[in-house]
Scaffold this motif. Structure first.
Motif, PDB file in Angstrom:
ATOM      1  N   LYS A 192     -93.607  12.089   5.119  1.00 18.64           N
ATOM      2  CA  LYS A 192     -92.972  10.780   4.962  1.00 18.64           C
ATOM      3  C   LYS A 192     -93.475  10.070   3.710  1.00 18.64           C
ATOM      4  CE  LYS A 192     -92.141  10.007   9.910  1.00 18.64           C
ATOM      5  NZ  LYS A 192     -92.473   9.167  11.091  1.00 18.64           N
ATOM      6  N   LYS A 193     -94.766  10.196   3.439  1.00 21.68           N
ATOM      7  CA  LYS A 193     -95.335   9.564   2.251  1.00 21.68           C
ATOM      8  C   LYS A 193     -94.917  10.283   0.978  1.00 21.68           C
ATOM      9  CE  LYS A 193     -99.484   7.737   4.536  1.00 21.68           C
ATOM     10  NZ  LYS A 193    -100.967   7.792   4.599  1.00 21.68           N
ATOM     11  N   GLU A 194     -94.783  11.592   1.064  1.00 26.26           N
ATOM     12  CA  GLU A 194     -94.513  12.415  -0.127  1.00 26.26           C
ATOM     13  C   GLU A 194     -93.060  12.313  -0.585  1.00 26.26           C
ATOM     14  OE1 GLU A 194     -96.632  15.611  -2.446  1.00 26.26           O
ATOM     15  OE2 GLU A 194     -97.289  14.122  -1.000  1.00 26.26           O
ATOM     16  N   LEU A 195     -92.155  12.094   0.360  1.00 25.46           N
ATOM     17  CA  LEU A 195     -90.728  12.140   0.044  1.00 25.46           C
ATOM     18  C   LEU A 195     -90.334  10.962  -0.839  1.00 25.46           C
ATOM     19  CD1 LEU A 195     -88.082  13.659   0.514  1.00 25.46           C
ATOM     20  CD2 LEU A 195     -87.688  12.177   2.507  1.00 25.46           C
ATOM     21  N   ASN A 196     -89.673  11.257  -1.943  1.00 27.21           N
ATOM     22  CA  ASN A 196     -89.226  10.230  -2.886  1.00 27.21           C
ATOM     23  C   ASN A 196     -87.811   9.802  -2.501  1.00 27.21           C
ATOM     24  OD1 ASN A 196     -89.297   8.589  -5.190  1.00 27.21           O
ATOM     25  ND2 ASN A 196     -88.337  10.163  -6.444  1.00 27.21           N
ATOM     26  N   ASP A 197     -87.704   9.003  -1.425  1.00 24.77           N
ATOM     27  CA  ASP A 197     -86.387   8.713  -0.857  1.00 24.77           C
ATOM     28  C   ASP A 197     -85.817   7.355  -1.240  1.00 24.77           C
ATOM     29  OD1 ASP A 197     -88.210   7.318   0.607  1.00 24.77           O
ATOM     30  OD2 ASP A 197     -87.344   7.777   2.562  1.00 24.77           O
ATOM     31  N   ILE A 198     -86.405   6.707  -2.243  1.00 25.57           N
ATOM     32  CA  ILE A 198     -85.784   5.523  -2.826  1.00 25.57           C
ATOM     33  C   ILE A 198     -85.689   5.736  -4.332  1.00 25.57           C
ATOM     34  CG2 ILE A 198     -86.596   3.955  -1.024  1.00 25.57           C
ATOM     35  CD1 ILE A 198     -88.771   3.026  -2.940  1.00 25.57           C
ATOM     36  N   PRO A 199     -84.747   5.078  -4.990  1.00 24.47           N
ATOM     37  CA  PRO A 199     -84.622   5.271  -6.440  1.00 24.47           C
ATOM     38  C   PRO A 199     -85.897   4.862  -7.167  1.00 24.47           C
ATOM     39  CG  PRO A 199     -82.690   4.152  -5.553  1.00 24.47           C
ATOM     40  CD  PRO A 199     -83.707   4.198  -4.450  1.00 24.47           C
ATOM     41  N   ASP A 200     -86.195   5.551  -8.261  1.00 25.25           N
ATOM     42  CA  ASP A 200     -87.300   5.157  -9.114  1.00 25.25           C
ATOM     43  C   ASP A 200     -86.931   3.851  -9.815  1.00 25.25           C
ATOM     44  OD1 ASP A 200     -88.864   7.323  -8.492  1.00 25.25           O
ATOM     45  OD2 ASP A 200     -88.203   8.529 -10.195  1.00 25.25           O
ATOM     46  N   ILE A 201     -87.815   2.887  -9.737  1.00 26.26           N
ATOM     47  CA  ILE A 201     -87.546   1.566 -10.287  1.00 26.26           C
ATOM     48  C   ILE A 201     -88.681   1.173 -11.219  1.00 26.26           C
ATOM     49  CG2 ILE A 201     -87.092  -0.861  -9.747  1.00 26.26           C
ATOM     50  CD1 ILE A 201     -86.426   0.115  -6.861  1.00 26.26           C
ATOM     51  N   SER A 202     -88.355   0.705 -12.392  1.00 28.83           N
ATOM     52  CA  SER A 202     -89.372   0.165 -13.286  1.00 28.83           C
ATOM     53  C   SER A 202     -88.734  -0.948 -14.097  1.00 28.83           C
ATOM     54  CB  SER A 202     -89.945   1.250 -14.211  1.00 28.83           C
ATOM     55  OG  SER A 202     -88.931   1.817 -14.999  1.00 28.83           O
ATOM     56  N   GLY A 203     -89.533  -1.940 -14.444  1.00 23.21           N
ATOM     57  CA  GLY A 203     -88.982  -3.037 -15.222  1.00 23.21           C
ATOM     58  C   GLY A 203     -89.926  -4.205 -15.276  1.00 23.21           C
ATOM     59  N   GLY A 204     -89.449  -5.310 -15.809  1.00 22.06           N
ATOM     60  CA  GLY A 204     -90.298  -6.473 -15.972  1.00 22.06           C
ATOM     61  C   GLY A 204     -89.590  -7.754 -15.587  1.00 22.06           C
ATOM     62  N   VAL A 205     -90.376  -8.741 -15.182  1.00 23.95           N
ATOM     63  CA  VAL A 205     -89.843 -10.053 -14.839  1.00 23.95           C
ATOM     64  C   VAL A 205     -90.770 -11.120 -15.389  1.00 23.95           C
ATOM     65  CG1 VAL A 205     -88.756  -9.258 -12.704  1.00 23.95           C
ATOM     66  CG2 VAL A 205     -91.063 -10.182 -12.613  1.00 23.95           C
ATOM     67  N   SER A 206     -90.194 -12.257 -15.712  1.00 23.36           N
ATOM     68  CA  SER A 206     -90.966 -13.455 -16.029  1.00 23.36           C
ATOM     69  C   SER A 206     -90.707 -14.444 -14.906  1.00 23.36           C
ATOM     70  CB  SER A 206     -90.531 -14.044 -17.377  1.00 23.36           C
ATOM     71  OG  SER A 206     -90.842 -13.169 -18.428  1.00 23.36           O
ATOM     72  N   LEU A 207     -91.754 -14.795 -14.204  1.00 25.38           N
ATOM     73  CA  LEU A 207     -91.600 -15.684 -13.063  1.00 25.38           C
ATOM     74  C   LEU A 207     -91.318 -17.113 -13.524  1.00 25.38           C
ATOM     75  CD1 LEU A 207     -94.479 -14.409 -10.747  1.00 25.38           C
ATOM     76  CD2 LEU A 207     -92.072 -13.733 -10.764  1.00 25.38           C
ATOM     77  N   LYS A 208     -90.671 -17.885 -12.643  1.00 28.04           N
ATOM     78  CA  LYS A 208     -90.339 -19.266 -12.970  1.00 28.04           C
ATOM     79  C   LYS A 208     -91.474 -20.216 -12.633  1.00 28.04           C
ATOM     80  CE  LYS A 208     -86.320 -19.492 -10.775  1.00 28.04           C
ATOM     81  NZ  LYS A 208     -85.009 -20.017 -10.356  1.00 28.04           N
ATOM     82  N   PHE A 209     -92.394 -19.773 -11.792  1.00 29.54           N
ATOM     83  CA  PHE A 209     -93.503 -20.638 -11.420  1.00 29.54           C
ATOM     84  C   PHE A 209     -94.735 -19.794 -11.134  1.00 29.54           C
ATOM     85  CE2 PHE A 209     -90.410 -20.190  -7.948  1.00 29.54           C
ATOM     86  CZ  PHE A 209     -91.116 -19.410  -7.056  1.00 29.54           C
ATOM     87  N   LYS A 210     -95.879 -20.454 -11.081  1.00 28.42           N
ATOM     88  CA  LYS A 210     -97.161 -19.780 -10.871  1.00 28.42           C
ATOM     89  C   LYS A 210     -97.179 -19.098  -9.509  1.00 28.42           C
ATOM     90  CE  LYS A 210    -101.309 -19.480 -12.935  1.00 28.42           C
ATOM     91  NZ  LYS A 210    -101.507 -19.080 -14.341  1.00 28.42           N
TER      92      LYS A 210
END
Length: 338
Positions: A258-276
């Motif tokens: 269950k841990k090994e299976l890559n069953d969600i899309p690979d996601i990478s990226g960046g965000v700038s938050l609006k608040f602390k």
């Protein structure tokens, strides 16, 4: 938090005042960079400390040591301003070199022992792997390079995360460090600036596991096939099997699959938050992306914060994919720092 400046020889040390609070940033990227950036203006108050701001001087901040590797000096009327980039001391591993090589199957522990002998230059290390996820890897002529590049190879080969505390290096299986928190990243909720790469190339929904064999070369229990609930959406996509002779308990192998299976899309990226926020490097945060119906935890693998601006939100890099690892430590090289 004070900023301390220490000369290269280690004989003089001063508190560095009159640093531009808005210019001071700390940037951490998993296995890639850890640096401070700031401007400091010469004043009557910081006259002595200002003179210590030179290449190869140390900046001591928040319990960590950084070395000034890039600096420019500018005059604006009577004011003199130094623009500083200080890199975490772990990157000074590049100054050590291992001339000998090893070949054959090696554990991460064995390779690190090889890298740092006979002169460890003050660096210490430990491998933290309670679930024994690190396996041995076939090596060919490993060595004959500087310590930093060799550690880079190790991190790539063993899919590791390196956590640093000054010259002490800690190696975890990737994803094995950090905690889940309940602060979601959601477009239009706490960020208006978001950019993500979503990749389904490595998406798999089924995996098979093979346990230990007994003295008669028979499995101690039948091999297990695990199919993710995501198969209803994506169909059956088969991942390479797990063959591990350590498993003698069926339930343990099931959990591994269950841990090994890559069953969600690979996601990478960046965000700038609006608040602390209270989000920290390596935290796992809920990531919600409605167009692909994704609602999953994703890890913070990079963060830029502004310690002297209490209301300034952080900039985050998020990833649940190995892609982040493929550029290990190269950021510093590309920037000409190393």
């Amino acid at each position: 938090m004070d900023i301390i400046i220490r000369n290269y020889e280690g004989t003089r040390e001063e508190i560095l005042s009159d640093v531009g609070k808005g210019s001071f940033s700390r940037k951490i990227e998993e296995n890639q960079s850890y640096e401070l950036n700031f401007d400091v203006t010469q004043t009557e108050r910081n006259k002595v400390a200002f003179e210590l701001v030179q290449h190869e001087s140390s900046i001591l901040f928040d319990g960590q040591e950084f070395i000034i590797k890039q600096m420019s000096t500018n005059a604006n009327g009577k004011s003199i301003v130094k623009n500083v980039t200080a890199t975490h001391i772990y990157a000074c591993m590049q100054d050590g070199h291992q001339y000998d090589t090893v070949t054959g199957r090696r554990s991460i522990d064995q390779l690190l022992t090889h890298v740092f002998k006979p002169d460890n230059r003050g660096y210490t290390w430990e491998v933290i792997d309670p679930e024994e996820k690190f396996s041995t890897v076939e090596q060919e002529n490993f060595g004959r390079d500087n310590y930093l590049k060799l550690v880079q190879e190790i991190i790539e080969d063993y899919d590791a995360t390196m956590i640093v505390d000054n010259k002490h290096l800690m190696f975890y299986p990737r994803g094995g460090y950090g905690k889940k928190i309940n602060e979601p990243i959601r477009y239009k909720y706490n960020t208006d600036s978001v950019g993500f790469d979503i990749d389904t190339l490595s998406l798999k929904t089924q995996i098979k596991g093979f346990p230990k064999k007994d003295d008669d070369d028979k499995y101690v229990f039948d091999p297990i096939t695990y199919t993710s609930p995501e198969a209803e959406k994506w169909g059956i996509r088969i991942q390479d099997p797990v063959e591990d002779g350590r498993y003698t308990v069926k339930k343990n192998l099931e959990e591994r699959l269950k841990k090994e299976l890559n069953d969600i899309p690979d996601i990478s990226g960046g965000v700038s938050l609006k608040f602390k926020s209270n989000i920290k490097i390596f935290d796992y945060v809920p990531f919600i992306y409605e167009p692909l119906n994704i609602n999953t935890y994703i890890q913070v693998v990079g963060i830029t914060d502004y310690p002297f601006l209490p209301n300034e939100p952080s900039e985050l890099t998020l990833s649940n994919t190995k892609k982040t690892m493929t550029s290990i430590l190269t950021g510093l090289v590309k920037k000409g720092v190393l």
